[in-house]
Scaffold this motif. Structure first.
Motif, PDB file in Angstrom:
ATOM      1  N   VAL A  47      -5.964   4.789  -2.128  1.00  0.00           N
ATOM      2  CA  VAL A  47      -5.456   4.168  -0.910  1.00  0.00           C
ATOM      3  C   VAL A  47      -3.995   4.482  -0.658  1.00  0.00           C
ATOM      4  O   VAL A  47      -3.603   4.810   0.466  1.00  0.00           O
ATOM      5  CB  VAL A  47      -5.671   2.637  -0.972  1.00  0.00           C
ATOM      6  N   ARG A  48      -3.168   4.405  -1.696  1.00  0.00           N
ATOM      7  CA  ARG A  48      -1.731   4.532  -1.479  1.00  0.00           C
ATOM      8  C   ARG A  48      -1.295   5.885  -0.924  1.00  0.00           C
ATOM      9  O   ARG A  48      -0.472   5.937  -0.012  1.00  0.00           O
ATOM     10  CB  ARG A  48      -0.982   4.215  -2.777  1.00  0.00           C
ATOM     11  N   PRO A  49      -1.793   7.009  -1.425  1.00  0.00           N
ATOM     12  CA  PRO A  49      -1.361   8.284  -0.839  1.00  0.00           C
ATOM     13  C   PRO A  49      -1.720   8.415   0.640  1.00  0.00           C
ATOM     14  O   PRO A  49      -0.928   8.923   1.440  1.00  0.00           O
ATOM     15  CB  PRO A  49      -2.107   9.322  -1.681  1.00  0.00           C
TER      16      PRO A  49
ATOM     17  N   LEU B  73       0.814  -1.210   0.000  1.00  0.00           N
ATOM     18  CA  LEU B  73       0.000   0.000   0.000  1.00  0.00           C
ATOM     19  C   LEU B  73       0.849   1.261   0.000  1.00  0.00           C
ATOM     20  O   LEU B  73       0.503   2.264  -0.627  1.00  0.00           O
ATOM     21  CB  LEU B  73      -0.932   0.010   1.213  1.00  0.00           C
ATOM     22  N   VAL B  74       1.960   1.224   0.718  1.00  0.00           N
ATOM     23  CA  VAL B  74       2.757   2.440   0.912  1.00  0.00           C
ATOM     24  C   VAL B  74       3.661   2.714  -0.281  1.00  0.00           C
ATOM     25  O   VAL B  74       3.868   3.869  -0.664  1.00  0.00           O
ATOM     26  CB  VAL B  74       3.591   2.323   2.204  1.00  0.00           C
ATOM     27  N   SER B  75       4.209   1.676  -0.876  1.00  0.00           N
ATOM     28  CA  SER B  75       5.183   1.861  -1.948  1.00  0.00           C
ATOM     29  C   SER B  75       4.481   2.200  -3.256  1.00  0.00           C
ATOM     30  O   SER B  75       3.677   1.412  -3.770  1.00  0.00           O
ATOM     31  CB  SER B  75       6.013   0.584  -2.121  1.00  0.00           C
ATOM     32  N   ARG B  76       4.809   3.360  -3.807  1.00  0.00           N
ATOM     33  CA  ARG B  76       4.189   3.777  -5.057  1.00  0.00           C
ATOM     34  C   ARG B  76       4.621   2.900  -6.216  1.00  0.00           C
ATOM     35  O   ARG B  76       3.866   2.665  -7.161  1.00  0.00           O
ATOM     36  CB  ARG B  76       4.549   5.239  -5.346  1.00  0.00           C
TER      37      ARG B  76
ATOM     38  N   ALA C  20      -2.201   5.884   2.826  1.00  0.00           N
ATOM     39  CA  ALA C  20      -1.369   4.965   3.604  1.00  0.00           C
ATOM     40  C   ALA C  20       0.040   5.512   3.765  1.00  0.00           C
ATOM     41  O   ALA C  20       0.633   5.451   4.860  1.00  0.00           O
ATOM     42  CB  ALA C  20      -1.337   3.595   2.917  1.00  0.00           C
ATOM     43  N   TYR C  21       0.594   6.061   2.697  1.00  0.00           N
ATOM     44  CA  TYR C  21       1.934   6.645   2.764  1.00  0.00           C
ATOM     45  C   TYR C  21       1.970   7.796   3.766  1.00  0.00           C
ATOM     46  O   TYR C  21       2.916   7.909   4.567  1.00  0.00           O
ATOM     47  CB  TYR C  21       2.343   7.132   1.374  1.00  0.00           C
ATOM     48  N   ALA C  22       0.963   8.647   3.735  1.00  0.00           N
ATOM     49  CA  ALA C  22       0.930   9.798   4.646  1.00  0.00           C
ATOM     50  C   ALA C  22       0.875   9.344   6.100  1.00  0.00           C
ATOM     51  O   ALA C  22       1.522   9.940   6.968  1.00  0.00           O
ATOM     52  CB  ALA C  22      -0.268  10.682   4.321  1.00  0.00           C
ATOM     53  N   MET C  23       0.118   8.294   6.392  1.00  0.00           N
ATOM     54  CA  MET C  23       0.023   7.820   7.772  1.00  0.00           C
ATOM     55  C   MET C  23       1.339   7.210   8.245  1.00  0.00           C
ATOM     56  O   MET C  23       1.745   7.404   9.400  1.00  0.00           O
ATOM     57  CB  MET C  23      -1.107   6.803   7.899  1.00  0.00           C
TER      58      MET C  23
END
Length: 424
Positions: free
Chosen positions: A208-210, A190-193, A212-215
């Protein structure tokens, strides 16, 4: 290099890479746990128990269950229990496993579900073997020193020789350990673009990914800030060993607790006996009462007014996280959409914190004819959140900061469609 060639390489080298990923994580976690326990004085434990205590720490760090047991003779009884996760050790394991899992997936835009499941399955099989090894290594029994004076005389008189031991609940450790691994692998995707997803899931990556990355950035930023503050405190006020123990074993436990308190959440807790919260001292002051006490901005401010800065820090870092999320999202998304996604993401993050940061520890020894001996032979540490109010506050904060972050990110060049007179 063709996708098929890359796929063949992943399949051919999957098992060595899975072994390297798991062993790398265990070594990194073991080093952090050992250094933290060494700083906490665990090397003084009798019967060469230090390696087994390190193994037990790794078990709890990945969601495993440690069962405490006691024996004090025919005329005495002991009670003990422990529920705590050393999140510094957990965080190291998450980073190493996620990096190892994603490494062979680089330069892939799309990956089939079967291929992705196969690679994850290899890691899971090796991880299962590691869990079983840790589970059977993490068991030990200690003799409890009654000290000197009247308590020692009573122990000699009634034949009290208290012992405290721990073992691993193997089935629960395997279950929660595999569940923990699944969560880490999903979070990594989820985190890795750049991580590939099955074609059917590609439509979810923009939403979802942006978030998850922000959290993840938010949580890691809190840990980094906490480490800096701890090092400054150690350099100016001493207690270097205790501070290093906190950093290496439980820094996320403290700073993520502070994150929720800054949102306005309340935790209930109590400290009694020799147990305590090592840093900051104000937590121990609030919780060391006869009854369960509330831990929030109001109660903490009665002991130290500087805790209101938690509110300011939360506001700044949450707005920064919302900006990062919006900047990594397609430009066509509206501010209200960023607000909703930030609210959902922050609510799930706070729920995770409420689940992993709770603490329950107790130990008691009593001679039946005298009752609880008290003193250094019994203690209690309890810390639990008020979950639903915390989740509600997280949703409100997420809506506000997500909306503002979306507005601030409008002038940032981003991916997606930009409506300018109906053109791309």
């Amino acid at each position: 290099m063709s996708p098929r060639t890359t796929s063949d390489q992943v399949a051919r080298h999957g098992w060595p890479q899975a072994l390297a990923t798991v062993l790398g994580a265990l070594v990194a976690m073991g080093v952090v746990a050992a250094l933290g326990l060494w700083a906490a004085g665990a090397t003084d434990l009798p019967d060469n128990a230090f390696p087994r205590v390190v193994a037990a720490t790794l078990v709890t760090a990945v969601g495993g269950t440690i069962k405490l047991s006691g024996n004090a003779g025919e005329l005495a009884q002991t009670q003990a229990g422990l529920t705590v996760i050393p999140l510094s050790v957990t965080l190291v394991g998450v980073v190493v496993i996620a990096a190892g899992f994603l490494r062979p997936l680089r330069r892939r835009a799309v990956m089939g579900a079967a291929e992705l499941a196969g690679w994850a399955g290899r890691v899971a099989v090796v991880w299962l073997a590691a869990l079983l090894a840790l589970a059977f290594a993490a068991r030990q029994t200690f003799s409890i020193d009654l000290g000197e004076g009247a308590i020692e005389d009573l122990g000699d008189l009634f034949g009290v020789a208290p012992k405290l031991g721990f073992t691993t609940d193997v089935p629960l450790t395997v279950f929660f350990g595999l569940l923990w691994l699944a969560g880490v692998l999903v979070l990594a995707l989820l985190v890795s673009r750049g991580a590939p997803l099955p074609a059917r899931l590609l439509r979810f990556q923009e939403s979802v990914r942006p978030a998850a990355y922000a959290m993840v950035v938010l949580l890691l930023t809190y840990v980094a800030v906490g480490v800096v503050i701890a090092l400054v405190v150690a350099a100016t006020r001493g207690h270097a060993a205790e501070t290093m123990a906190v950093i290496l074993l439980g820094m996320p436990n403290l700073v993520w607790l502070a994150l929720t308190i800054g949102l306005g959440a309340t935790w209930n807790g109590q400290v009694a006996g020799p147990f305590g919260l090592p840093m900051p001292h104000v937590l121990d002051e609030v919780l060391r009462t006869e009854d369960v006490s509330a831990l929030n901005l109001s109660t903490l401010s009665q002991h130290d007014g500087r805790v209101w800065w938690l509110l300011v820090v939360d506001a700044v870092l949450l707005l920064a996280a919302a900006f990062v999320m919006a900047a990594r999202s397609p430009a066509r998304m509206r501010a209200w959409q960023h607000a909703v996604r930030m609210a959902v993401a922050l609510t799930l993050t706070v729920l995770m914190i409420c689940l992993v940061c709770r603490v329950s520890a107790h130990y008691g020894l009593s001679i039946l004819v005298f009752g609880d001996l008290g003193g250094g032979l019994s203690g209690k540490l309890l810390l639990t959140p008020e979950v639903w109010p915390a989740l509600g506050l997280a949703a409100l904060w997420g809506l506000a900061t997500g909306f503002l972050g979306g507005l601030l990110a409008r002038r940032v060049r981003r991916r997606g469609v930009v409506d300018v007179d109906g053109r791309r």
